[in-house]
Write a protein that holds these residues in place. Structure first.
Motif, PDB file in Angstrom:
ATOM      1  N   LEU A  11       0.841  -1.202   0.000  1.00 41.51           N
ATOM      2  CA  LEU A  11       0.000   0.000   0.000  1.00 41.51           C
ATOM      3  C   LEU A  11       0.873   1.247   0.000  1.00 41.51           C
ATOM      4  CD1 LEU A  11      -2.772  -0.855   2.661  1.00 41.51           C
ATOM      5  CD2 LEU A  11      -2.921  -1.101   0.174  1.00 41.51           C
ATOM      6  N   SER A  12       0.705   2.073  -1.016  1.00 36.22           N
ATOM      7  CA  SER A  12       1.397   3.362  -1.055  1.00 36.22           C
ATOM      8  C   SER A  12       0.480   4.402  -0.381  1.00 36.22           C
ATOM      9  CB  SER A  12       1.737   3.725  -2.498  1.00 36.22           C
ATOM     10  OG  SER A  12       0.572   3.974  -3.244  1.00 36.22           O
ATOM     11  N   PRO A  13       0.977   5.606  -0.136  1.00 35.45           N
ATOM     12  CA  PRO A  13       0.177   6.581   0.614  1.00 35.45           C
ATOM     13  C   PRO A  13      -1.212   6.814   0.017  1.00 35.45           C
ATOM     14  CG  PRO A  13       2.427   7.336   0.474  1.00 35.45           C
ATOM     15  CD  PRO A  13       2.339   6.112  -0.398  1.00 35.45           C
ATOM     16  N   GLY A  14      -2.231   6.683   0.874  1.00 31.29           N
ATOM     17  CA  GLY A  14      -3.614   6.916   0.449  1.00 31.29           C
ATOM     18  C   GLY A  14      -4.376   5.646   0.124  1.00 31.29           C
ATOM     19  N   GLU A  15      -3.661   4.542  -0.161  1.00 34.34           N
ATOM     20  CA  GLU A  15      -4.336   3.295  -0.534  1.00 34.34           C
ATOM     21  C   GLU A  15      -4.894   2.571   0.689  1.00 34.34           C
ATOM     22  OE1 GLU A  15      -2.601   1.031  -4.180  1.00 34.34           O
ATOM     23  OE2 GLU A  15      -0.897   1.739  -3.014  1.00 34.34           O
ATOM     24  N   ARG A  16      -5.946   1.792   0.466  1.00 38.17           N
ATOM     25  CA  ARG A  16      -6.548   0.953   1.509  1.00 38.17           C
ATOM     26  C   ARG A  16      -6.673  -0.487   1.019  1.00 38.17           C
ATOM     27  NH1 ARG A  16      -8.309   5.057  -0.766  1.00 38.17           N
ATOM     28  NH2 ARG A  16     -10.529   4.597  -0.845  1.00 38.17           N
ATOM     29  N   ALA A  17      -6.767  -1.397   1.996  1.00 35.83           N
ATOM     30  CA  ALA A  17      -7.068  -2.797   1.689  1.00 35.83           C
ATOM     31  C   ALA A  17      -7.814  -3.374   2.880  1.00 35.83           C
ATOM     32  CB  ALA A  17      -5.791  -3.594   1.442  1.00 35.83           C
ATOM     33  N   GLU A  18      -8.778  -4.241   2.595  1.00 38.51           N
ATOM     34  CA  GLU A  18      -9.451  -4.974   3.668  1.00 38.51           C
ATOM     35  C   GLU A  18      -8.982  -6.417   3.591  1.00 38.51           C
ATOM     36  OE1 GLU A  18     -13.676  -4.437   4.047  1.00 38.51           O
ATOM     37  OE2 GLU A  18     -13.564  -2.429   3.162  1.00 38.51           O
ATOM     38  N   VAL A  19      -8.471  -6.907   4.726  1.00 46.22           N
ATOM     39  CA  VAL A  19      -7.990  -8.287   4.762  1.00 46.22           C
ATOM     40  C   VAL A  19      -8.647  -9.011   5.938  1.00 46.22           C
ATOM     41  CG1 VAL A  19      -5.767  -7.572   3.776  1.00 46.22           C
ATOM     42  CG2 VAL A  19      -5.972  -7.846   6.241  1.00 46.22           C
ATOM     43  N   VAL A  20      -8.794 -10.320   5.802  1.00 49.94           N
ATOM     44  CA  VAL A  20      -9.310 -11.130   6.908  1.00 49.94           C
ATOM     45  C   VAL A  20      -8.228 -12.141   7.267  1.00 49.94           C
ATOM     46  CG1 VAL A  20     -11.089 -12.751   7.683  1.00 49.94           C
ATOM     47  CG2 VAL A  20     -11.710 -10.835   6.180  1.00 49.94           C
ATOM     48  N   VAL A  21      -7.847 -12.137   8.551  1.00 48.13           N
ATOM     49  CA  VAL A  21      -6.780 -13.035   8.998  1.00 48.13           C
ATOM     50  C   VAL A  21      -7.345 -13.979  10.049  1.00 48.13           C
ATOM     51  CG1 VAL A  21      -5.937 -11.301  10.647  1.00 48.13           C
ATOM     52  CG2 VAL A  21      -4.444 -13.154   9.947  1.00 48.13           C
ATOM     53  N   ARG A  22      -6.846 -15.194  10.013  1.00 49.05           N
ATOM     54  CA  ARG A  22      -7.336 -16.219  10.919  1.00 49.05           C
ATOM     55  C   ARG A  22      -6.383 -16.381  12.100  1.00 49.05           C
ATOM     56  NH1 ARG A  22      -9.373 -22.290   9.522  1.00 49.05           N
ATOM     57  NH2 ARG A  22     -10.078 -22.643  11.652  1.00 49.05           N
ATOM     58  N   MET A  23      -6.948 -16.521  13.283  1.00 45.69           N
ATOM     59  CA  MET A  23      -6.130 -16.637  14.489  1.00 45.69           C
ATOM     60  C   MET A  23      -6.411 -17.972  15.185  1.00 45.69           C
ATOM     61  SD  MET A  23      -4.550 -13.648  14.626  1.00 45.69           S
ATOM     62  CE  MET A  23      -3.876 -13.680  16.289  1.00 45.69           C
ATOM     63  N   ALA A  24      -5.383 -18.501  15.845  1.00 45.69           N
ATOM     64  CA  ALA A  24      -5.555 -19.704  16.663  1.00 45.69           C
ATOM     65  C   ALA A  24      -5.528 -19.282  18.130  1.00 45.69           C
ATOM     66  CB  ALA A  24      -4.434 -20.697  16.376  1.00 45.69           C
ATOM     67  N   PRO A  25      -6.251 -20.003  19.002  1.00 46.53           N
ATOM     68  CA  PRO A  25      -6.319 -19.613  20.417  1.00 46.53           C
ATOM     69  C   PRO A  25      -4.927 -19.435  21.031  1.00 46.53           C
ATOM     70  CG  PRO A  25      -7.817 -21.440  19.981  1.00 46.53           C
ATOM     71  CD  PRO A  25      -7.018 -21.233  18.727  1.00 46.53           C
ATOM     72  N   GLY A  26      -4.748 -18.343  21.766  1.00 53.51           N
ATOM     73  CA  GLY A  26      -3.519 -18.136  22.533  1.00 53.51           C
ATOM     74  C   GLY A  26      -2.304 -17.670  21.751  1.00 53.51           C
ATOM     75  N   GLU A  27      -2.388 -17.629  20.429  1.00 55.48           N
ATOM     76  CA  GLU A  27      -1.175 -17.290  19.674  1.00 55.48           C
ATOM     77  C   GLU A  27      -0.993 -15.789  19.518  1.00 55.48           C
ATOM     78  OE1 GLU A  27      -1.077 -18.331  15.579  1.00 55.48           O
ATOM     79  OE2 GLU A  27      -3.045 -17.478  15.163  1.00 55.48           O
ATOM     80  N   ARG A  28       0.206 -15.435  19.072  1.00 54.82           N
ATOM     81  CA  ARG A  28       0.502 -14.045  18.764  1.00 54.82           C
ATOM     82  C   ARG A  28       1.119 -13.954  17.383  1.00 54.82           C
ATOM     83  NH1 ARG A  28       2.767 -11.395  24.360  1.00 54.82           N
ATOM     84  NH2 ARG A  28       0.871 -11.857  25.504  1.00 54.82           N
ATOM     85  N   THR A  29       0.754 -12.926  16.679  1.00 59.73           N
ATOM     86  CA  THR A  29       1.418 -12.669  15.403  1.00 59.73           C
ATOM     87  C   THR A  29       1.525 -11.168  15.218  1.00 59.73           C
ATOM     88  OG1 THR A  29       1.503 -13.244  13.054  1.00 59.73           O
ATOM     89  CG2 THR A  29      -0.673 -12.714  13.946  1.00 59.73           C
ATOM     90  N   VAL A  30       2.433 -10.778  14.343  1.00 57.41           N
ATOM     91  CA  VAL A  30       2.680  -9.350  14.157  1.00 57.41           C
ATOM     92  C   VAL A  30       2.420  -8.958  12.708  1.00 57.41           C
ATOM     93  CG1 VAL A  30       4.437  -7.535  14.273  1.00 57.41           C
ATOM     94  CG2 VAL A  30       4.404  -9.328  16.015  1.00 57.41           C
ATOM     95  N   LEU A  31       1.630  -7.925  12.539  1.00 61.43           N
ATOM     96  CA  LEU A  31       1.478  -7.322  11.218  1.00 61.43           C
ATOM     97  C   LEU A  31       2.782  -6.578  10.949  1.00 61.43           C
ATOM     98  CD1 LEU A  31      -0.404  -6.486   8.792  1.00 61.43           C
ATOM     99  CD2 LEU A  31      -0.884  -4.408  10.113  1.00 61.43           C
TER     100      LEU A  31
END
Ligand code: C2O
Ligand code: CU
Ligand code: CU
Length: 515
Positions: A297-317
């Protein structure tokens, strides 16, 4: 006294000179090497995620008898403690930093009472919104300090993640950097029906990403050396939160990513490389989700994403170094080699089940290149588009309401740019002669062009009779705000057949002021 023969003397002089040159070369080389190494910025692996992510409140609104939804936006100065105990001077809408999320439905009439309580004239532009030019909040709709401006329009576009920000010619970078930006969400029957995460602030999160730099408590908005790209910060924040984390209690989360930075392009993914579903681009939902592990994404752009999570985990965008950012020099000095840990997602030990992402999201409303009645060319240079810097009193292009056009946009300028068009959501027809990748197949209003890119866009200038206005232009420009401010912008009017753009003092609107 023994005489030194001329030859020997010459040799000595040469040796001395030679070593001087060598020392100088080493010093310069060392300097360049130092600059080179110093230019790369990364917060990957060192970010501590100490602060809970702030979620901009939904803007309150009232509905009039005639069904008009009315919002209030007040541009004001303020102070915010991004770090405890350090107060930073800021600007914001209805608060200290950023603004509330406006939300309206397809078909709804909206009115926004904008009050400028800043010490400077500014504007509020509805980025991505299809609306008549005099409601657009571009540089011709300046609002003086202490004055109000009340645009009204009917929401006439599918569900999307749009945003708003100031657009005063020559000062947009400053006004956005100080904190003036917010989201504008459009809903429609389809987006309400689809089984996508949609509880605002719970499993449907606004993610407004900005890069920042602090000098003590103050913002440091300096451009730095060799930064023709404009301001680049040394860390990022989301929704005005530094080092943010978000506790997630659902199996699937939708992130509405907005790059609200002034110059920086991000290549988003996750720290563990997990895939996610791209469900929407600038102007709304895709026909079907695209599975990917990166979205740029360059300045001004948008995106909608859906991410799946598992119980108790951590992830970083995470934002990764970018592969398509130009030559090594550009990559290094214009931010392409930089990487950031942007937002940590912390899944609770127990998660509410979420439905699977639907395999079909619905029909995509996009103009067709085959319908184009006219084509235009835009050559992007920092000094101006098609060789002409922006002139508030010159209309560069006149388009006819109800027609489709094919625009070729090219960047050979040796540095990254992007291209944003007001009023419309366009189709990217071709990228360097090829079919665009999934991320560019949806409705777009802003698109990235690293040097060496040629895009073909199909744009349709639709709308009711109120959209024909020979007096007030829309803008197209590079959304790297220092470029826009410097004149990388042009103006077009939408008219009915037979009408001509008003020449001379364009705009005809209130409170003209050129900074
Ligand atoms: Cu987001 Cu003309 O701008
Ligand atoms: Cu815009
Ligand atoms: Cu640019």
């Amino acid at each position: 006294m023994a005489r030194i023969p001329g030859k020997t003397r010459l040799r000595r002089v040469l040796v001395v000179l030679g070593s001087l040159v060598a020392v100088l070369a080493l010093a310069i080389g060392g300097g360049v090497l130092w600059l080179w190494n110093d230019a790369k910025v990364s917060t990957v692996g060192t970010t501590e995620f100490r602060n809970e992510l702030a979620v901009p409140p939904l803007a309150r609104s009232t509905v009039r008898k005639d069904g008009t939804r009315v919002f209030d936006l007040r541009m004001q100065t303020g102070e915010k403690e991004f770090t405890a105990g350090r107060r930073t001077a800021t600007w914001g809408f209805n608060g200290d930093y950023l603004g509330p999320t406006l939300r309206a439905r397809l078909g709804e009439k909206v009115e926004v009472r904008v009050r400028n309580r800043l010490p400077e004239a500014s504007t509020v532009h509805w980025h991505g919104m299809h609306l008549p030019a005099r409601m657009d909040g571009g540089p011709h709709q300046m609002v003086d300090p202490g004055r109000d401006w009340t645009p009204r329009w009917t929401v006439d576009q599918p569900a999307a993640t749009l945003w708003y920000h100031p657009h005063p010619h020559g000062a947009t970078e400053k006004h956005v950097q100080r904190g003036l930006a917010g989201m504008f969400l459009v809903d429609d029957a389809r987006s309400e029906r689809l089984a996508l995460p949609k509880r605002y602030g719970v499993d449907d999160l606004p993610v407004i990403v900005q890069d920042v730099k602090f000098d003590g408590a103050k913002f440091d908005h300096g451009h730095g050396m060799m930064r023709s790209i404009g301001f680049l910060g040394d860390r990022t924040m989301v929704n005005g939160t530094l080092d943010p984390y978000k506790v997630v209690r659902d199996e699937r989360v939708r992130l509405r990513l907005l790059n609200a930075s002034t110059a920086r392009t991000y290549d988003f993914g996750f720290s563990d490389g997990r895939e996610f579903a791209l469900v929407g681009t600038d102007g709304g939902l895709l026909e079907r989700p695209a599975t990917t592990d990166r979205i740029q994404l360059s300045p001004g752009e948008r995106a909608e994403v859906v991410v799946r999570m598992a119980p108790g985990e951590r992830t970083v965008l995470r934002s990764h170094a970018q592969g398509n950012y130009g030559d090594a020099w550009q990559k290094r000095f214009a931010g392409g080699d930089d990487s950031f840990d942007v937002l940590q997602l912390r899944a609770a030990d127990r998660l509410r089940p979420s439905p699977e992402v639907p395999s079909e999201l619905g029909e995509l409303e996009l103009p067709k290149a085959a319908d184009a009645v006219r084509s235009r060319h835009f050559d992007l240079r920092m000094s101006g588009i098609n060789g002409r810097p922006m002139d508030m009193n010159r209309v560069d292009d006149t388009v006819t309401r109800g027609t489709t056009e094919l625009w070729t946009v090219r960047n050979d300028n040796g540095m990254p740019h992007n291209f944003h068009v007001h009023d419309v959501q366009f189709r990217v027809v071709e990228v360097n002669g090829k079919t665009p990748p999934p991320a560019l197949r949806g409705r777009k209003d802003t698109v990235f062009l690293p040097s060496g890119t040629e895009l073909k866009l199909a744009l349709r200038f639709d709308g009711g009779p109120e959209f024909a206005d020979p007096d007030v232009p829309f803008m197209y420009h590079c959304h790297l705000l220092t470029h826009e401010d410097g004149g990388m912008m042009g103006q077009f009017v939408v008219v009915d057949k037979g009408q001509r753009a008003t020449s001379g003092s364009v705009g005809g609107s209130t409170d003209h002021r050129h900074p």
